[in-house]
Design a protein around this motif. Structure first.
Motif, PDB file in Angstrom:
ATOM      1  N   GLY A   1       1.254  -1.082   0.021  1.00  9.83           N
ATOM      2  CA  GLY A   1      -0.111  -0.359   0.386  1.00  9.83           C
ATOM      3  C   GLY A   1       0.805   1.311  -0.022  1.00  9.83           C
ATOM      4  N   LEU A   2       2.135   1.225   0.319  1.00  6.03           N
ATOM      5  CA  LEU A   2       2.875   2.419  -0.104  1.00  6.03           C
ATOM      6  C   LEU A   2       3.060   2.487  -1.151  1.00  6.03           C
ATOM      7  CD1 LEU A   2       5.368   1.454   2.604  1.00  6.03           C
ATOM      8  CD2 LEU A   2       4.177   3.031   3.403  1.00  6.03           C
ATOM      9  N   PRO A   3       3.587   4.310  -1.309  1.00  5.75           N
ATOM     10  CA  PRO A   3       4.011   4.461  -2.875  1.00  5.75           C
ATOM     11  C   PRO A   3       4.950   4.587  -3.358  1.00  5.75           C
ATOM     12  CG  PRO A   3       3.434   6.661  -0.588  1.00  5.75           C
ATOM     13  CD  PRO A   3       2.771   5.766  -0.285  1.00  5.75           C
ATOM     14  N   ASP A   4       5.447   4.005  -4.134  1.00  2.00           N
ATOM     15  CA  ASP A   4       6.538   4.273  -4.936  1.00  2.00           C
ATOM     16  C   ASP A   4       7.465   5.624  -4.297  1.00  2.00           C
ATOM     17  OD1 ASP A   4       8.743   3.042  -6.013  1.00  2.00           O
ATOM     18  OD2 ASP A   4       9.110   4.293  -7.636  1.00  2.00           O
ATOM     19  N   GLY A   5       8.849   5.117  -3.556  1.00  4.04           N
ATOM     20  CA  GLY A   5       9.507   6.362  -3.343  1.00  4.04           C
ATOM     21  C   GLY A   5      10.523   6.047  -1.855  1.00  4.04           C
ATOM     22  N   PRO A   6      11.431   6.420  -1.111  1.00  5.35           N
ATOM     23  CA  PRO A   6      12.015   5.840  -0.094  1.00  5.35           C
ATOM     24  C   PRO A   6      11.354   4.809   1.005  1.00  5.35           C
ATOM     25  CG  PRO A   6      11.907   8.128   0.117  1.00  5.35           C
ATOM     26  CD  PRO A   6      11.383   7.715  -1.120  1.00  5.35           C
ATOM     27  N   HIS A   7      10.620   5.258   1.225  1.00  6.98           N
ATOM     28  CA  HIS A   7       9.814   3.913   2.267  1.00  6.98           C
ATOM     29  C   HIS A   7      10.015   3.126   1.556  1.00  6.98           C
ATOM     30  CE1 HIS A   7       9.136   8.453   3.781  1.00  6.98           C
ATOM     31  NE2 HIS A   7       9.766   7.893   5.304  1.00  6.98           N
ATOM     32  N   ARG A   8       8.883   3.021   0.579  1.00  9.07           N
ATOM     33  CA  ARG A   8       8.276   1.597   0.518  1.00  9.07           C
ATOM     34  C   ARG A   8      10.065   1.016  -0.172  1.00  9.07           C
ATOM     35  NH1 ARG A   8       6.662  -2.113  -3.066  1.00  9.07           N
ATOM     36  NH2 ARG A   8       4.557  -1.983  -4.463  1.00  9.07           N
ATOM     37  N   ARG A   9      10.835   1.087  -0.386  1.00 11.73           N
ATOM     38  CA  ARG A   9      12.009   0.932  -0.925  1.00 11.73           C
ATOM     39  C   ARG A   9      12.902   0.269   0.096  1.00 11.73           C
ATOM     40  NH1 ARG A   9      11.637   4.597  -5.586  1.00 11.73           N
ATOM     41  NH2 ARG A   9      14.197   6.013  -3.738  1.00 11.73           N
ATOM     42  N   ALA A  10      12.787   0.797   1.181  1.00 10.85           N
ATOM     43  CA  ALA A  10      13.699   0.306   2.718  1.00 10.85           C
ATOM     44  C   ALA A  10      12.651  -0.583   3.277  1.00 10.85           C
ATOM     45  CB  ALA A  10      13.017   1.641   3.494  1.00 10.85           C
ATOM     46  N   ALA A  11      11.828  -0.644   3.151  1.00 15.00           N
ATOM     47  CA  ALA A  11      10.497  -1.667   3.827  1.00 15.00           C
ATOM     48  C   ALA A  11      10.693  -2.702   3.012  1.00 15.00           C
ATOM     49  CB  ALA A  11       8.962  -0.905   3.354  1.00 15.00           C
ATOM     50  N   LEU A  12      10.557  -2.916   1.505  1.00 19.64           N
ATOM     51  CA  LEU A  12      11.228  -3.517   0.604  1.00 19.64           C
ATOM     52  C   LEU A  12      12.393  -4.640   0.893  1.00 19.64           C
ATOM     53  CD1 LEU A  12       9.236  -2.711  -2.770  1.00 19.64           C
ATOM     54  CD2 LEU A  12       9.172  -4.727  -1.585  1.00 19.64           C
ATOM     55  N   LEU A  13      13.097  -3.706   1.261  1.00 18.68           N
ATOM     56  CA  LEU A  13      14.914  -4.177   1.410  1.00 18.68           C
ATOM     57  C   LEU A  13      14.420  -4.867   2.862  1.00 18.68           C
ATOM     58  CD1 LEU A  13      17.737  -4.559   0.788  1.00 18.68           C
ATOM     59  CD2 LEU A  13      17.392  -2.061   1.615  1.00 18.68           C
ATOM     60  N   HIS A  14      13.779  -4.533   3.911  1.00 16.69           N
ATOM     61  CA  HIS A  14      13.917  -5.026   5.140  1.00 16.69           C
ATOM     62  C   HIS A  14      13.379  -6.384   4.990  1.00 16.69           C
ATOM     63  CE1 HIS A  14      13.020  -5.636   9.587  1.00 16.69           C
ATOM     64  NE2 HIS A  14      12.221  -5.918   9.598  1.00 16.69           N
ATOM     65  N   ARG A  15      11.550  -6.502   3.964  1.00 19.42           N
ATOM     66  CA  ARG A  15      11.791  -7.683   3.858  1.00 19.42           C
ATOM     67  C   ARG A  15      12.462  -8.481   3.056  1.00 19.42           C
ATOM     68  NH1 ARG A  15       5.495  -7.448   1.035  1.00 19.42           N
ATOM     69  NH2 ARG A  15       6.879  -6.744  -0.757  1.00 19.42           N
ATOM     70  N   GLY A  16      12.987  -8.731   1.973  1.00 23.60           N
ATOM     71  CA  GLY A  16      13.717  -9.317   1.665  1.00 23.60           C
ATOM     72  C   GLY A  16      15.003 -10.089   2.609  1.00 23.60           C
ATOM     73  N   LEU A  17      15.296  -9.014   3.660  1.00 17.18           N
ATOM     74  CA  LEU A  17      16.548  -9.641   4.384  1.00 17.18           C
ATOM     75  C   LEU A  17      16.145 -10.399   5.886  1.00 17.18           C
ATOM     76  CD1 LEU A  17      17.967  -6.338   4.836  1.00 17.18           C
ATOM     77  CD2 LEU A  17      19.708  -7.722   3.289  1.00 17.18           C
ATOM     78  N   HIS A  18      14.404  -9.757   6.060  1.00 18.94           N
ATOM     79  CA  HIS A  18      14.202 -10.403   6.846  1.00 18.94           C
ATOM     80  C   HIS A  18      13.629 -12.136   6.888  1.00 18.94           C
ATOM     81  CE1 HIS A  18      11.027 -12.122   9.659  1.00 18.94           C
ATOM     82  NE2 HIS A  18      11.559 -12.078  10.206  1.00 18.94           N
ATOM     83  N   ALA A  19      13.574 -12.556   5.360  1.00 22.93           N
ATOM     84  CA  ALA A  19      13.083 -13.128   4.702  1.00 22.93           C
ATOM     85  C   ALA A  19      14.185 -14.286   4.709  1.00 22.93           C
ATOM     86  CB  ALA A  19      11.930 -13.727   3.023  1.00 22.93           C
ATOM     87  N   GLY A  20      15.355 -13.969   4.079  1.00 26.31           N
ATOM     88  CA  GLY A  20      16.714 -14.338   4.253  1.00 26.31           C
ATOM     89  C   GLY A  20      17.097 -14.814   4.946  1.00 26.31           C
ATOM     90  N   GLN A  21      17.321 -14.345   6.066  1.00 25.97           N
ATOM     91  CA  GLN A  21      17.477 -14.133   7.246  1.00 25.97           C
ATOM     92  C   GLN A  21      16.705 -15.440   8.004  1.00 25.97           C
ATOM     93  OE1 GLN A  21      17.701 -10.723   9.783  1.00 25.97           O
ATOM     94  NE2 GLN A  21      19.663 -10.074   8.438  1.00 25.97           N
ATOM     95  N   ARG A  22      15.937 -15.335   8.013  1.00 26.11           N
ATOM     96  CA  ARG A  22      14.381 -16.599   8.578  1.00 26.11           C
ATOM     97  C   ARG A  22      15.194 -18.143   7.877  1.00 26.11           C
ATOM     98  NH1 ARG A  22      13.389 -16.504  12.607  1.00 26.11           N
ATOM     99  NH2 ARG A  22      12.164 -17.897  13.046  1.00 26.11           N
ATOM    100  N   ALA A  23      15.351 -18.253   6.620  1.00 32.25           N
ATOM    101  CA  ALA A  23      15.796 -19.085   5.803  1.00 32.25           C
ATOM    102  C   ALA A  23      16.700 -19.704   6.602  1.00 32.25           C
ATOM    103  CB  ALA A  23      16.181 -18.532   4.172  1.00 32.25           C
ATOM    104  N   TRP A  24      17.499 -19.071   6.619  1.00 30.68           N
ATOM    105  CA  TRP A  24      19.513 -19.595   7.650  1.00 30.68           C
ATOM    106  C   TRP A  24      18.592 -20.173   9.189  1.00 30.68           C
ATOM    107  CZ3 TRP A  24      22.913 -21.658   4.233  1.00 30.68           C
ATOM    108  CH2 TRP A  24      22.788 -21.044   3.171  1.00 30.68           C
ATOM    109  N   ILE A  25      18.104 -19.361   9.793  1.00 28.06           N
ATOM    110  CA  ILE A  25      17.838 -19.258  11.166  1.00 28.06           C
ATOM    111  C   ILE A  25      17.299 -20.505  11.376  1.00 28.06           C
ATOM    112  CG2 ILE A  25      16.554 -18.541  13.123  1.00 28.06           C
ATOM    113  CD1 ILE A  25      17.284 -15.810  12.381  1.00 28.06           C
ATOM    114  N   GLU A  26      16.323 -21.155  10.315  1.00 29.92           N
ATOM    115  CA  GLU A  26      15.245 -22.365  10.595  1.00 29.92           C
ATOM    116  C   GLU A  26      16.372 -23.400  10.412  1.00 29.92           C
ATOM    117  OE1 GLU A  26      12.307 -21.116   7.508  1.00 29.92           O
ATOM    118  OE2 GLU A  26      11.194 -20.232   8.855  1.00 29.92           O
TER     119      GLU A  26
END
Length: 65
Positions: free
Chosen positions: A9-34
């Protein structure tokens, strides 16, 4: 984790890009932690560390050669 509906729901811009980066990093870290054994505890390594520094710190904490 960052809620997908919120990010979508975020408009394109720095907040959306930061959230997408955070979401991708979190998913990658969860995969290794599991992949770790259930009783494994990881320290919170806060600060700017290279991957090699993190690896060396974890090896020191776990007594690896």
């Amino acid at each position: 984790p960052v809620d997908g509906d919120v990010v979508d729901g975020l408009p394109d811009g720095p907040h959306r890009r930061a959230a997408l980066l955070h979401r991708g990093l979190h998913a990658g870290q969860r995969a290794w932690i599991e992949r770790l054994p259930p009783a494994t505890e990881l320290p919170f390594l806060f600060g700017l560390m290279t991957p090699g520094e993190v690896t060396a710190r974890l090896a020191d904490l776990w007594g690896a050669p």
